[in-house]
Scaffold this motif. Structure first.
Motif, PDB file in Angstrom:
ATOM      1  N   ASP A  53     106.898  32.414  91.273  1.00 56.29           N
ATOM      2  CA  ASP A  53     107.313  30.932  92.399  1.00 56.29           C
ATOM      3  C   ASP A  53     109.020  32.266  92.359  1.00 56.29           C
ATOM      4  OD1 ASP A  53     106.305  28.942  91.478  1.00 56.29           O
ATOM      5  OD2 ASP A  53     107.145  28.339  89.914  1.00 56.29           O
ATOM      6  N   ASN A  54     109.700  32.996  90.889  1.00 57.05           N
ATOM      7  CA  ASN A  54     110.521  34.070  91.841  1.00 57.05           C
ATOM      8  C   ASN A  54     110.249  34.830  92.682  1.00 57.05           C
ATOM      9  OD1 ASN A  54     113.366  32.689  90.395  1.00 57.05           O
ATOM     10  ND2 ASN A  54     111.042  32.456  88.612  1.00 57.05           N
ATOM     11  N   MET A  55     109.414  35.354  92.476  1.00 56.77           N
ATOM     12  CA  MET A  55     109.184  36.855  93.707  1.00 56.77           C
ATOM     13  C   MET A  55     108.974  36.103  94.657  1.00 56.77           C
ATOM     14  SD  MET A  55     105.771  39.034  91.275  1.00 56.77           S
ATOM     15  CE  MET A  55     106.267  39.539  92.968  1.00 56.77           C
ATOM     16  N   PHE A  56     108.067  34.942  95.178  1.00 59.66           N
ATOM     17  CA  PHE A  56     108.475  34.967  96.179  1.00 59.66           C
ATOM     18  C   PHE A  56     109.547  34.326  96.891  1.00 59.66           C
ATOM     19  CE2 PHE A  56     106.643  31.872  99.299  1.00 59.66           C
ATOM     20  CZ  PHE A  56     106.441  32.383 100.583  1.00 59.66           C
ATOM     21  N   LEU A 188     110.420  43.687  96.233  1.00 60.50           N
ATOM     22  CA  LEU A 188     108.981  44.342  97.234  1.00 60.50           C
ATOM     23  C   LEU A 188     109.584  43.773  99.261  1.00 60.50           C
ATOM     24  CD1 LEU A 188     106.649  41.311  95.245  1.00 60.50           C
ATOM     25  CD2 LEU A 188     106.630  43.310  95.857  1.00 60.50           C
ATOM     26  N   TYR A 189     110.803  42.757  98.962  1.00 62.62           N
ATOM     27  CA  TYR A 189     111.406  43.064 100.060  1.00 62.62           C
ATOM     28  C   TYR A 189     111.835  44.443 100.774  1.00 62.62           C
ATOM     29  CZ  TYR A 189     115.452  42.719 103.401  1.00 62.62           C
ATOM     30  OH  TYR A 189     116.051  42.371 104.704  1.00 62.62           O
ATOM     31  N   ASP A 190     111.784  46.022  99.902  1.00 58.56           N
ATOM     32  CA  ASP A 190     113.372  46.508  99.851  1.00 58.56           C
ATOM     33  C   ASP A 190     110.992  47.512 100.296  1.00 58.56           C
ATOM     34  OD1 ASP A 190     115.507  45.687  99.864  1.00 58.56           O
ATOM     35  OD2 ASP A 190     115.395  46.829  97.535  1.00 58.56           O
ATOM     36  N   PRO A 194     111.723  46.235 107.179  1.00 56.39           N
ATOM     37  CA  PRO A 194     112.489  44.912 107.888  1.00 56.39           C
ATOM     38  C   PRO A 194     111.161  43.309 107.767  1.00 56.39           C
ATOM     39  CG  PRO A 194     112.902  47.101 109.115  1.00 56.39           C
ATOM     40  CD  PRO A 194     111.852  47.007 108.007  1.00 56.39           C
ATOM     41  N   LEU A 195     111.547  42.308 107.412  1.00 56.47           N
ATOM     42  CA  LEU A 195     111.281  41.295 107.859  1.00 56.47           C
ATOM     43  C   LEU A 195     110.035  40.869 106.779  1.00 56.47           C
ATOM     44  CD1 LEU A 195     111.722  40.461 111.358  1.00 56.47           C
ATOM     45  CD2 LEU A 195     112.745  39.364 109.322  1.00 56.47           C
ATOM     46  N   GLY A 196     109.170  42.194 105.844  1.00 51.03           N
ATOM     47  CA  GLY A 196     108.297  42.215 104.908  1.00 51.03           C
ATOM     48  C   GLY A 196     106.589  43.155 105.480  1.00 51.03           C
ATOM     49  N   LEU A 197     107.376  43.093 107.566  1.00 53.82           N
ATOM     50  CA  LEU A 197     105.799  43.464 107.422  1.00 53.82           C
ATOM     51  C   LEU A 197     105.281  44.800 107.137  1.00 53.82           C
ATOM     52  CD1 LEU A 197     106.684  42.000 111.504  1.00 53.82           C
ATOM     53  CD2 LEU A 197     104.817  40.984 109.702  1.00 53.82           C
ATOM     54  N   LYS A 198     106.203  45.857 107.155  1.00 53.94           N
ATOM     55  CA  LYS A 198     105.977  47.073 106.810  1.00 53.94           C
ATOM     56  C   LYS A 198     105.440  47.242 104.920  1.00 53.94           C
ATOM     57  CE  LYS A 198     107.349  51.702 105.795  1.00 53.94           C
ATOM     58  NZ  LYS A 198     108.523  52.304 105.875  1.00 53.94           N
ATOM     59  N   ASN A 199     104.119  47.046 105.305  1.00 54.69           N
ATOM     60  CA  ASN A 199     103.329  47.905 104.372  1.00 54.69           C
ATOM     61  C   ASN A 199     103.098  46.512 103.952  1.00 54.69           C
ATOM     62  OD1 ASN A 199     103.132  50.326 103.996  1.00 54.69           O
ATOM     63  ND2 ASN A 199     104.867  50.819 103.218  1.00 54.69           N
ATOM     64  N   ILE A 202     101.990  45.546 100.222  1.00 55.06           N
ATOM     65  CA  ILE A 202     102.106  45.569  98.641  1.00 55.06           C
ATOM     66  C   ILE A 202     102.226  44.119  97.546  1.00 55.06           C
ATOM     67  CG2 ILE A 202     103.870  46.790  97.170  1.00 55.06           C
ATOM     68  CD1 ILE A 202     104.132  48.665  98.910  1.00 55.06           C
ATOM     69  N   SER A 203     103.314  43.194  99.001  1.00 59.26           N
ATOM     70  CA  SER A 203     103.724  41.917  98.620  1.00 59.26           C
ATOM     71  C   SER A 203     101.828  41.289  98.497  1.00 59.26           C
ATOM     72  CB  SER A 203     104.510  41.719  99.969  1.00 59.26           C
ATOM     73  OG  SER A 203     105.153  42.082  99.935  1.00 59.26           O
ATOM     74  N   ALA A 204     101.140  41.170  98.911  1.00 54.80           N
ATOM     75  CA  ALA A 204     100.044  40.136  98.970  1.00 54.80           C
ATOM     76  C   ALA A 204      99.018  40.715  97.701  1.00 54.80           C
ATOM     77  CB  ALA A 204      98.700  40.789  99.747  1.00 54.80           C
ATOM     78  N   ALA A 205      98.922  42.307  97.116  1.00 51.20           N
ATOM     79  CA  ALA A 205      98.873  42.586  96.062  1.00 51.20           C
ATOM     80  C   ALA A 205      98.584  41.939  94.503  1.00 51.20           C
ATOM     81  CB  ALA A 205      98.667  43.919  95.861  1.00 51.20           C
TER      82      ALA A 205
END
Length: 545
Positions: A53-56, A188-190, A194-199, A202-205
């Protein structure tokens, strides 16, 4: 320092029966403890729920800030998307917890969570901020379902004697997960640019990996029977919420416990929001770098306080901790108003470290305050409607948090109060609450105070406490000194009705204490002895100790 050993009797009856608030007997599996696979599976599952919950949330809030162009708006929407589901879905969550196995509900919630996260990852790839917040709303909804079944399931899993300790452990795990999830969300944001698109993978995994681990952990939770298999679902969610609240209101002790806990969550939300203002206004901290330390210290304190509450309860629900925690909350909050300010060129000074110490103390006091209340609600709720009671309780607490957000805005913006003043007002508000709690729990407060005082002079070792039967029983103890009866009352898992010489209670203070402890006085006359024996016999017939 004296050492006293309390030897308690051998059981005359090994049948373990608990009575719920409605007087219905429910058997408890005493073999399921805090180290059982089923309970540890629940702890691990709860950890994963809070973590995800907090990660997302803290991944998409900064993304939303960039897409919307307003960090304040993104923060507000994110908070609303997570709190509002607890109000909307409270009644359905209560229905599911009562109608079906609570373990099965929790497993289903984890399965739904993985599907919702897939939608969230797709929303990030599509850069659709509206869908991102819808996903956060859905995660809040599945958390509502999970938490209601979790709260209702703990008494079924561990039994009355371990409820407080179980809540302490689970709350500690939740606090740790909140801290780690908040940090990982920013990481994860870092990492994803920008905008969570690069790599983005990693967020998905990270999200799906944590969710999958939580799902596997949920499969190990102790199986539970349906509490009310005949209950029917009503589509009138608002009406059912009102009925659940009326059910809670009808049991006055439960409602008072829920109201006291709601005060804690309301004040907690105000404190959390006020920390940002305090860090900027008084300490001159970097809000992106340093304020997380203050929030983390507060959260760690709550977790440690929750564990301490479980330890101090010693196999029972120690409501005497509630006024102690309330007094600690009042003191720590008011002292925050007098913390030295920070210099703009050197913010990490004495004020920062004093703030950390006071926020830690505030958190510990909060944990001591809330765990006994939560445990009391779980233990005294009727088994067949425990889900509905927990749903009404959740509705009250999250309503309080929503009100707190508006109250903080009122205090800080239109009224223009400083962060120091808001902390002081919060502490002042806790003082009458402390007095009200003492007024409603005079015996529990006096019992804990006596226990702390006795601990200064005696080191007590208790043997055979597990042999105290659940039914009516007579304890016959060697009477060596006046303190024997006090020690027996403090160490017994059930409150015993002591028989004591009536002349001792001519003193007004001792008379007050004797009435609180429901002591049976016995005098020197024949009539007094007969009356005392009859009172003791009646207590035994009523199942008292």
């Amino acid at each position: 320092m004296s050492e006293t050993t309390a030897d308690l009797p051998t059981p005359v009856d090994t049948l373990a029966v608990d009575f719920d608030a409605g007087g219905t007997a429910t058997t408890i599996n005493r073999n399921k403890g805090l180290l059982s696979v089923g309970f540890l599976g629940l702890v691990a599952t709860q950890f994963c729920v809070a973590l995800i919950d907090n990660m997302f949330r803290w991944l998409i809030v900064p993304i939303g800030s960039e897409l919307i162009g307003s960090s304040e708006l993104a923060l507000s929407i994110g908070a609303a998307c997570f709190i509002v589901p607890f109000l909307i879905f409270a009644a359905p969550a209560g229905f599911l917890a009562d109608r079906f196995s609570k373990r099965n509900v929790m497993v289903a919630c984890k399965a739904v969570e993985m599907a919702v996260l897939c939608l969230g990852i797709a929303a990030i790839l599509l850069q659709n901020v509206y869908v991102m917040f819808v996903v956060l709303f859905l995660l809040g909804g599945q958390s509502t379902m999970f938490i209601t079944s979790k709260l209702g399931g703990i008494p079924e899993m561990v039994g009355t004697k371990k409820i407080a300790a179980a809540n302490g452990i689970i709350n500690m795990a939740s606090m740790g997960a909140i801290i780690i999830g908040t940090i990982l969300g920013g990481v994860l944001y870092d990492l994803t640019g920008p905008l969570g698109l690069k790599n983005w993978w990693i967020s998905a995994a990270a999200l799906l990996g944590a969710s999958g681990a939580g799902f596997l952990a949920s499969l190990t939770i102790t199986p539970m029977e349906s509490a009310n298999p005949s209950r029917r679902f009503t589509p009138d969610i608002a009406g059912q919420t009102v009925r659940d609240l009326r059910l809670l209101w009808s049991a006055r002790p439960l409602f008072l416990a829920a109201a006291a806990s709601t005060f804690f969550w309301t004040l907690g939300m105000i404190s959390q929001l006020n920390i940002y203002l305090f860090a900027d206004e008084s300490l001159h901290l970097d809000l992106n770098r340093d304020v997380g330390v203050l929030l983390g210290v507060l959260t760690v304190g709550v977790g440690i306080g929750a564990v301490l509450a479980g330890i101090c309860s010693r196999g029972k629900i120690e409501l005497g901790l509630v006024p102690l925690g309330a007094a600690g909350i009042a003191a720590a909050a008011m002292l925050m108003a007098f913390v030295p300010g920070g210099a703009e060129n050197q913010p990490l000074g004495a004020g920062f470290y004093c703030s950390c110490a006071l926020l830690f103390a505030l958190g510990v006091a909060a944990g001591l305050y809330d765990i006994p209340l939560q445990s009391f609600l779980q233990d005294r709720s009727p088994a067949q409607s425990r889900g509905s009671i927990m749903a009404a309780y959740n509705f009250m607490t999250f309503s309080g948090m929503l009100v707190a957000s508006g109250l903080f805005w009122l205090l800080s913006s239109p009224l223009g109060l400083s962060a120091r003043a808001i902390f002081f007002i919060g502490g002042l508000a806790a003082l009458p609450v402390t007095l009200l709690i003492i007024g409603h729990l005079p015996f529990q407060t006096a019992r804990l105070a006596t226990r702390l005082l006795i601990g200064l002079f005696y080191r007590v070792r208790v043997e055979g406490v597990e042999n105290v039967p659940e039914c009516g029983a007579l304890l016959v103890a060697n009477h060596v000194s006046w303190v024997d009866g006090v020690l027996l009352g403090l160490t017994s898992p059930r409150h015993p009705r002591l028989i004591a010489y009536a002349e001792y209670f001519n003193n007004p203070w001792l008379n007050w204490f004797g009435r609180l402890g429901r002591i049976i006085p016995i005098g020197a006359t024949r009539k007094s002895m007969v009356d005392s024996i009859r009172a003791a016999r009646g207590a035994l017939q009523n199942g008292e100790l």
